[in-house]
Design an enzyme around this catalytic site. Structure first.
Site, PDB file in Angstrom:
ATOM      1  N   HIS A  65      -6.491   3.543   2.178  1.00  0.00           N
ATOM      2  CA  HIS A  65      -5.469   2.847   1.388  1.00  0.00           C
ATOM      3  C   HIS A  65      -5.266   1.518   2.108  1.00  0.00           C
ATOM      4  O   HIS A  65      -4.382   1.370   2.945  1.00  0.00           O
ATOM      5  CB  HIS A  65      -4.172   3.657   1.343  1.00  0.00           C
ATOM      6  CG  HIS A  65      -3.027   2.919   0.702  1.00  0.00           C
ATOM      7  ND1 HIS A  65      -3.119   2.319  -0.533  1.00  0.00           N
ATOM      8  CD2 HIS A  65      -1.767   2.668   1.148  1.00  0.00           C
ATOM      9  CE1 HIS A  65      -1.961   1.742  -0.829  1.00  0.00           C
ATOM     10  NE2 HIS A  65      -1.125   1.931   0.184  1.00  0.00           N
TER      11      HIS A  65
ATOM     12  N   ARG B 233      -3.133   1.475 -10.058  1.00  0.00           N
ATOM     13  CA  ARG B 233      -3.239   0.023 -10.256  1.00  0.00           C
ATOM     14  C   ARG B 233      -4.534  -0.327 -10.967  1.00  0.00           C
ATOM     15  O   ARG B 233      -4.557  -1.187 -11.867  1.00  0.00           O
ATOM     16  CB  ARG B 233      -3.186  -0.691  -8.894  1.00  0.00           C
ATOM     17  CG  ARG B 233      -1.796  -0.741  -8.277  1.00  0.00           C
ATOM     18  CD  ARG B 233      -1.832  -1.198  -6.818  1.00  0.00           C
ATOM     19  NE  ARG B 233      -0.477  -1.436  -6.304  1.00  0.00           N
ATOM     20  CZ  ARG B 233      -0.168  -1.468  -5.023  1.00  0.00           C
ATOM     21  NH1 ARG B 233      -1.116  -1.278  -4.096  1.00  0.00           N
ATOM     22  NH2 ARG B 233       1.077  -1.710  -4.633  1.00  0.00           N
TER      23      ARG B 233
ATOM     24  N   ASP C  31      -3.393   3.000  -5.623  1.00  0.00           N
ATOM     25  CA  ASP C  31      -4.510   2.088  -5.875  1.00  0.00           C
ATOM     26  C   ASP C  31      -5.235   2.475  -7.172  1.00  0.00           C
ATOM     27  O   ASP C  31      -5.607   1.612  -7.973  1.00  0.00           O
ATOM     28  CB  ASP C  31      -5.496   2.121  -4.709  1.00  0.00           C
ATOM     29  CG  ASP C  31      -4.808   1.944  -3.381  1.00  0.00           C
ATOM     30  OD1 ASP C  31      -4.656   0.802  -2.935  1.00  0.00           O
ATOM     31  OD2 ASP C  31      -4.408   2.968  -2.790  1.00  0.00           O
TER      32      ASP C  31
ATOM     33  N   ARG D 106      -2.075  -3.026   6.814  1.00  0.00           N
ATOM     34  CA  ARG D 106      -1.498  -1.696   7.039  1.00  0.00           C
ATOM     35  C   ARG D 106      -1.897  -1.149   8.403  1.00  0.00           C
ATOM     36  O   ARG D 106      -1.133  -0.459   9.061  1.00  0.00           O
ATOM     37  CB  ARG D 106      -1.937  -0.749   5.911  1.00  0.00           C
ATOM     38  CG  ARG D 106      -1.414  -1.157   4.531  1.00  0.00           C
ATOM     39  CD  ARG D 106      -1.957  -0.240   3.433  1.00  0.00           C
ATOM     40  NE  ARG D 106      -1.464  -0.613   2.115  1.00  0.00           N
ATOM     41  CZ  ARG D 106      -2.113  -1.405   1.279  1.00  0.00           C
ATOM     42  NH1 ARG D 106      -3.274  -1.931   1.638  1.00  0.00           N
ATOM     43  NH2 ARG D 106      -1.617  -1.689   0.081  1.00  0.00           N
TER      44      ARG D 106
END
Length: 319
Positions: free
Chosen positions: A179, A155, A152, A92
């Protein structure tokens, strides 16, 4: 800000995979009264608006149209999903440079409209771009929110619930930090229906720490696995964005894991990073400071250092 009680309008900037999935989630959940889609590819925005409108008879009534930046003036929330996507093998943070330039143009155009609401940022690297949005917009930090670790944390709850054989809504767990690759699970505050994870392990004999470590790696690397299989991730984050939007518009004061600006919390200053925060009509009402273990604090500070270095690549004056 627009007075409470008026028609709620959300402006979406970027109608790619994430943006279109978010629009679909918003329609299905009936979160806002008005929803405007803004995209560089105006025909794509028009197509999405038409397609969504045809589903309104099966959902709640919502005014949906393809618009432009002038429509942001009366928006309560502007959600940004526009930007370059993460490619296979790309982190990212690799996206910082190209997306920062895109964001400068977007934020300037939104603010020029007279927008005075709340920004929600989802584009990666989300923590750095949320900081950039705050700097470029000049809005108070509480009114600039990044999606942060909301996905996250979801998840983690999902994978833990499968392992523990309980409903995900009964598992309370949070991922903090970037993140991205330096995020961390806060095992010391995981609980199952109110029972600390440590007590659950003692009474049930599982899961082992090795299993928990494996679960976390799958959480941290989930995007890579999904991108490898289908090119992009969008359903999960779209649901997270709808949840965040609902918390703002309905003044829920819900505690969600978002990217928020640190102003002394956890010993950190002047950066956006994923933490649990109270979200309501004014944006981030409060940041929840969990008592971290020394090891968790160390990992969190490491994540913050990585974020500060990334911010410095856009804002060299940042210290």
């Amino acid at each position: 800000m627009k007075p409470a009680g008026k028609v709620s309008r959300v402006a979406l900037i970027g109608s790619g995979f994430v943006g279109a999935s978010y629009a679909f989630a918003m329609l299905n959940q009936g979160v806002a009264s008005e929803f405007v889609i803004i995209d560089l590819n105006h025909k794509k925005a028009e197509g999405d608006a038409m397609d969504l409108n045809h589903g309104i008879p099966f959902a709640s009534n919502m005014r949906i149209w393809a618009g432009d930046y002038s429509d942001c003036k009366d928006a309560d929330i502007v959600v940004i999903t526009a930007g370059a996507n993460q490619a296979p093998g790309e982190t990212r943070l690799d996206l910082v440079g190209k997306n920062a330039a895109i964001f400068k143009h977007i934020i300037d155009a939104v603010m020029k409209s007279g927008f005075d609401g709340i920004f929600i940022v989802a584009t990666n690297p989300v923590d750095v771009l949320t900081y950039a949005t705050w700097k470029y917009s000049g809005l108070p930090a509480n009114r600039v929110i990044g999606s942060g670790t909301i996905l996250d944390s979801a998840r983690l709850r999902s994978l833990l619930s499968s392992e523990l054989k309980v409903d995900p809504s009964s598992v309370h767990a949070v991922i903090m930090g970037e993140h991205g690759d330096t995020e961390l699970p806060i095992w010391s505050h995981v609980n199952v229906g109110g029972m600390p994870l440590e007590d659950f392990q003692a009474t049930h004999g599982y899961p082992s720490q090795e299993k928990l470590d494996e679960i976390f790696v799958n959480v941290r690397d989930a995007a890579y696995h999904i991108i490898e299989r289908k090119g992009a991730t969008y359903y999960g984050i779209a649901m997270g964005l709808a949840r965040l939007t609902k918390a703002v518009l309905r003044n829920e004061n819900s505690i969600l894991s978002v990217s928020a600006r640190m102003d002394g919390q956890y010993g950190l200053n002047d950066l956006y990073i994923g933490v649990p925060a109270v979200i309501g009509r004014e944006g981030i009402r409060d940041i929840i400071e969990l008592k971290l273990t020394p090891n968790e604090q160390l990992k969190f500070e490491h994540s913050a250092t990585v974020m500060k270095q990334a911010i410095k690549s856009i804002f060299p004056e940042h210290v």
